[in-house]
Motif scaffolding. Structure first.
Motif, mmCIF file in Angstrom:
data_model
loop_
_atom_site.group_PDB
_atom_site.id
_atom_site.type_symbol
_atom_site.label_atom_id
_atom_site.label_comp_id
_atom_site.label_asym_id
_atom_site.label_seq_id
_atom_site.Cartn_x
_atom_site.Cartn_y
_atom_site.Cartn_z
ATOM 1 N N GLY A 1 0.801 -1.209 0.000
ATOM 2 C CA GLY A 1 0.000 0.000 0.000
ATOM 3 C C GLY A 1 0.839 1.266 0.000
ATOM 4 N N ARG A 2 0.254 2.350 -0.525
ATOM 5 C CA ARG A 2 0.971 3.632 -0.598
ATOM 6 C C ARG A 2 1.115 4.268 0.786
ATOM 7 N NH1 ARG A 2 1.408 1.360 -5.403
ATOM 8 N NH2 ARG A 2 -0.198 1.898 -6.917
ATOM 9 N N ARG A 3 0.055 4.239 1.577
ATOM 10 C CA ARG A 3 0.018 4.963 2.843
ATOM 11 C C ARG A 3 1.117 4.516 3.823
ATOM 12 N NH1 ARG A 3 -3.079 7.835 6.584
ATOM 13 N NH2 ARG A 3 -3.135 6.924 8.662
ATOM 14 N N PRO A 4 1.252 3.225 4.136
ATOM 15 C CA PRO A 4 2.292 2.843 5.101
ATOM 16 C C PRO A 4 3.706 3.145 4.621
ATOM 17 C CG PRO A 4 1.285 0.900 4.123
ATOM 18 C CD PRO A 4 0.449 2.057 3.719
ATOM 19 N N VAL A 5 3.942 3.014 3.319
ATOM 20 C CA VAL A 5 5.278 3.293 2.790
ATOM 21 C C VAL A 5 5.586 4.784 2.893
ATOM 22 C CG1 VAL A 5 6.744 3.211 0.737
ATOM 23 C CG2 VAL A 5 5.225 1.302 1.260
ATOM 24 N N LEU A 6 4.619 5.629 2.568
ATOM 25 C CA LEU A 6 4.825 7.074 2.679
ATOM 26 C C LEU A 6 5.044 7.495 4.126
ATOM 27 C CD1 LEU A 6 2.215 8.442 0.116
ATOM 28 C CD2 LEU A 6 4.693 8.741 0.016
ATOM 29 N N LEU A 7 4.218 6.996 5.026
ATOM 30 C CA LEU A 7 4.371 7.355 6.437
ATOM 31 C C LEU A 7 5.728 6.902 6.975
ATOM 32 C CD1 LEU A 7 0.797 6.490 7.807
ATOM 33 C CD2 LEU A 7 1.785 8.773 7.508
ATOM 34 N N GLY A 8 6.115 5.687 6.635
ATOM 35 C CA GLY A 8 7.406 5.185 7.087
ATOM 36 C C GLY A 8 8.570 6.002 6.545
ATOM 37 N N PHE B 1 8.597 9.196 5.551
ATOM 38 C CA PHE B 1 8.663 10.540 6.137
ATOM 39 C C PHE B 1 9.136 10.482 7.589
ATOM 40 C CE2 PHE B 1 5.116 11.721 2.974
ATOM 41 C CZ PHE B 1 6.065 12.023 2.002
ATOM 42 N N LEU B 2 8.786 9.427 8.301
ATOM 43 C CA LEU B 2 9.282 9.262 9.668
ATOM 44 C C LEU B 2 10.792 9.037 9.669
ATOM 45 C CD1 LEU B 2 8.871 8.890 12.704
ATOM 46 C CD2 LEU B 2 8.340 6.478 12.262
ATOM 47 N N LEU B 3 11.270 8.147 8.798
ATOM 48 C CA LEU B 3 12.701 7.879 8.712
ATOM 49 C C LEU B 3 13.466 9.120 8.249
ATOM 50 C CD1 LEU B 3 12.699 4.291 7.155
ATOM 51 C CD2 LEU B 3 13.251 4.934 9.513
ATOM 52 N N PHE B 4 12.883 9.870 7.322
ATOM 53 C CA PHE B 4 13.522 11.110 6.864
ATOM 54 C C PHE B 4 13.704 12.085 8.025
ATOM 55 C CE2 PHE B 4 12.909 15.545 5.599
ATOM 56 C CZ PHE B 4 13.981 15.723 4.736
ATOM 57 N N SER B 5 12.672 12.237 8.842
ATOM 58 C CA SER B 5 12.748 13.163 9.979
ATOM 59 C C SER B 5 13.818 12.722 10.970
ATOM 60 C CB SER B 5 11.379 13.264 10.661
ATOM 61 O OG SER B 5 10.394 13.745 9.761
ATOM 62 N N LEU B 6 13.890 11.415 11.239
ATOM 63 C CA LEU B 6 14.909 10.902 12.154
ATOM 64 C C LEU B 6 16.313 11.096 11.570
ATOM 65 C CD1 LEU B 6 13.175 7.595 13.327
ATOM 66 C CD2 LEU B 6 13.411 9.732 14.611
ATOM 67 N N ALA B 7 16.459 10.865 10.266
ATOM 68 C CA ALA B 7 17.757 11.058 9.617
ATOM 69 C C ALA B 7 18.173 12.529 9.652
ATOM 70 C CB ALA B 7 17.706 10.558 8.172
ATOM 71 N N THR B 8 17.202 13.434 9.564
ATOM 72 C CA THR B 8 17.511 14.863 9.621
ATOM 73 C C THR B 8 18.030 15.250 10.996
ATOM 74 O OG1 THR B 8 15.756 15.275 7.992
ATOM 75 C CG2 THR B 8 16.594 17.169 9.203
ATOM 76 N N VAL C 1 8.212 16.814 9.573
ATOM 77 C CA VAL C 1 7.201 16.466 10.570
ATOM 78 C C VAL C 1 5.821 16.939 10.111
ATOM 79 C CG1 VAL C 1 6.422 16.897 12.926
ATOM 80 C CG2 VAL C 1 8.834 16.436 12.481
ATOM 81 N N VAL C 2 5.761 18.125 9.514
ATOM 82 C CA VAL C 2 4.483 18.647 9.024
ATOM 83 C C VAL C 2 3.928 17.759 7.914
ATOM 84 C CG1 VAL C 2 3.388 20.559 7.780
ATOM 85 C CG2 VAL C 2 4.932 21.038 9.690
ATOM 86 N N VAL C 3 4.790 17.353 6.964
ATOM 87 C CA VAL C 3 4.345 16.490 5.865
ATOM 88 C C VAL C 3 3.920 15.130 6.400
ATOM 89 C CG1 VAL C 3 5.066 15.317 3.749
ATOM 90 C CG2 VAL C 3 5.732 17.689 4.151
ATOM 91 N N LEU C 4 4.638 14.617 7.399
ATOM 92 C CA LEU C 4 4.253 13.353 8.030
ATOM 93 C C LEU C 4 2.856 13.456 8.628
ATOM 94 C CD1 LEU C 4 4.855 10.500 9.129
ATOM 95 C CD2 LEU C 4 5.993 11.595 11.076
ATOM 96 N N ALA C 5 2.580 14.533 9.368
ATOM 97 C CA ALA C 5 1.260 14.717 9.972
ATOM 98 C C ALA C 5 0.181 14.895 8.912
ATOM 99 C CB ALA C 5 1.284 15.928 10.905
ATOM 100 N N LEU C 6 0.499 15.648 7.868
ATOM 101 C CA LEU C 6 -0.467 15.879 6.794
ATOM 102 C C LEU C 6 -0.820 14.572 6.097
ATOM 103 C CD1 LEU C 6 -2.002 18.146 5.317
ATOM 104 C CD2 LEU C 6 -0.031 18.356 3.778
ATOM 105 N N THR C 7 0.188 13.745 5.860
ATOM 106 C CA THR C 7 -0.044 12.444 5.232
ATOM 107 C C THR C 7 -0.887 11.546 6.131
ATOM 108 O OG1 THR C 7 2.087 12.622 4.081
ATOM 109 C CG2 THR C 7 1.088 10.435 4.210
#
Length: 405
Positions: A79-86, A88-95, A180-186
């Motif tokens: 599915g698209r949703r879990p992959v996108l959420l995952g 964006f979460l990993l991106f935020s942690l990497a940042t 974080v904003v994009v993660l919440a929006l998604t």
């Protein structure tokens, strides 16, 4: 295709709002270029050569290309949703890791991890194709990429001001907040759009040959790869052309760099308005023709003895215009050839496009070294644009004479 309910903002039971898709696709572009003006400052901070910090761009692009191959089939299966959420979460942690990195090597490791944000670009297109038919998808992708095109235009300028005023870390603070904003929006606005898949992931991978043996898929892929390749070559060679051949200052080069981006923005708008009416093949044909004509102008004038920065960069605006018409329609075409493999098609197409563009950018930089004029860059761009035109003509003929190819 089953009719879907109209989008309601922050209601994931309905299709996502277009602003959510723009945000999801733009985050990767923002991550790519916002900190570039601060690279010298970062090299000084970590006490390393500038060349080492430059690898934060090269390695990021390489991992982007690799990840695009896997993100598509994974999203087709899970599915698209879990992959996108995952992602964006990993991106935020990497940042966060980039901000806290004590050495350049550790920073580069977290910078590579940031490349997972490419899922937004890959799956943003796939979500659109899940929601609407091919021609309508091209129009919607046009709006999405039109919004995304604003980021490369303003990102470096914002990053330069932040870095100069608050230090290079400010760029990554902004990336963290945006992530974080994009993660919440998604989370709140994007429900699952992919068709339900009951097969195993291994079976999904086995379906790759079905995609790879489609000549129409490779036709669309070739059109987008060569069209974008001309622009990547421009990115690789234009700084040298502007400063060393035309004698422009850094601020003037930055100003002229906005020309193709402006053309791309207009091309996306044209695509969004006309793709449904004219069809994706016609729009790609027009777009690749405009791009090829745009590069042909400085090529012809060079042999007539006319050469200037205004002529060169002004003509490249047409390349941006043509690409703005080509890219959303070419992406929609790739995704429509095998709709049940839309995620895979998006990932493979994006990886091929990025790898091809990076190669042409490197080639442009190599050929231009020591050249007294811009002709090497013009030849590379003209050849690439012409190949994109050849690719879509082949695809049109294939579609016309071989049903279901």
């Amino acid at each position: 295709m089953t009719a879907k309910p109209p989008a309601r903002y922050l209601d994931r039971s309905t299709p996502p709002h277009i602003s959510t898709l723009i945000a999801a696709t733009s985050l990767g572009a923002m991550s790519m270029n916002i900190f570039l003006p601060s690279l010298p400052q970062m090299a000084e901070h970590f006490e390393v050569d500038y060349a080492l910090m430059q690898r934060s761009v090269t390695l990021y692009l390489m991992v982007n290309a690799i990840l695009q191959l896997g993100i598509g089939p994974i999203s087709d299966k899970f599915g698209r949703r879990p992959v996108l959420l995952g992602s964006f979460l990993l991106f935020s942690l990497a940042t966060v890791g980039c901000l806290l990195a004590p050495t350049a090597e550790i920073f580069l490791g977290f910078r590579i991890a940031q490349a997972v944000v490419v899922a937004g670009l890959v799956l943003g297109r796939a979500v659109v194709r899940d929601m609407v038919p091919a021609n309508q998808a091209a129009a919607m992708i046009g709006y999405v990429t039109m919004g995304m095109a604003l980021v490369p235009m303003i990102g470096p300028a914002i990053g330069g001001v932040l870095g100069e005023t608050f230090g290079w870390q400010a760029n990554f603070v902004l990336l963290l907040v945006t992530g974080v904003v994009v993660l919440a929006l998604t989370w709140f606005d994007l429900g699952e759009t992919a068709p339900v898949s009951t097969g195993r992931f291994r079976d999904q991978v086995r379906e790759y040959p079905e995609l790879f043996t489609s000549r129409r898929f490779w036709g669309y892929c070739g059109a987008t790869t060569f069209a974008s390749g001309a622009f990547f070559a421009f990115l690789g060679g234009a700084p040298y052309v502007g400063s060393e051949i035309y004698g422009l200052t850094e601020s003037q080069v930055g100003y002229y760099f906005g020309a193709p981006a402006l053309g791309y923005f207009v091309g996306n708008f044209v695509s969004a308005r006309l793709s449904t009416r004219l069809g994706i093949n016609t729009m790609i044909l027009y777009g690749t023709s405009i791009s090829t004509a745009g590069v042909a102008i400085p090529f012809v004038f060079h042999f007539l003895g006319f050469d200037s920065a205004l002529l060169f960069f002004g003509s490249i605006t047409l390349v941006g215009l043509g690409n703005g018409m080509t890219m959303p329609n070419g992406n929609s075409g790739m995704l429509s050839v095998r709709p049940h493999l839309a995620g895979s098609a998006s990932g493979v197409g994006g990886a091929v496009m990025l790898a091809g563009g990076a190669a042409l950018a490197d080639l442009a930089g190599s050929w231009l070294t020591g050249s007294p004029h811009a002709l090497p860059l013009i030849v590379i761009m003209l050849s690439s644009s012409a190949m994109s035109l050849v690719a879509i003509v082949y695809t049109i003929r294939r579609e016309r004479f071989v049903v279901g190819a």
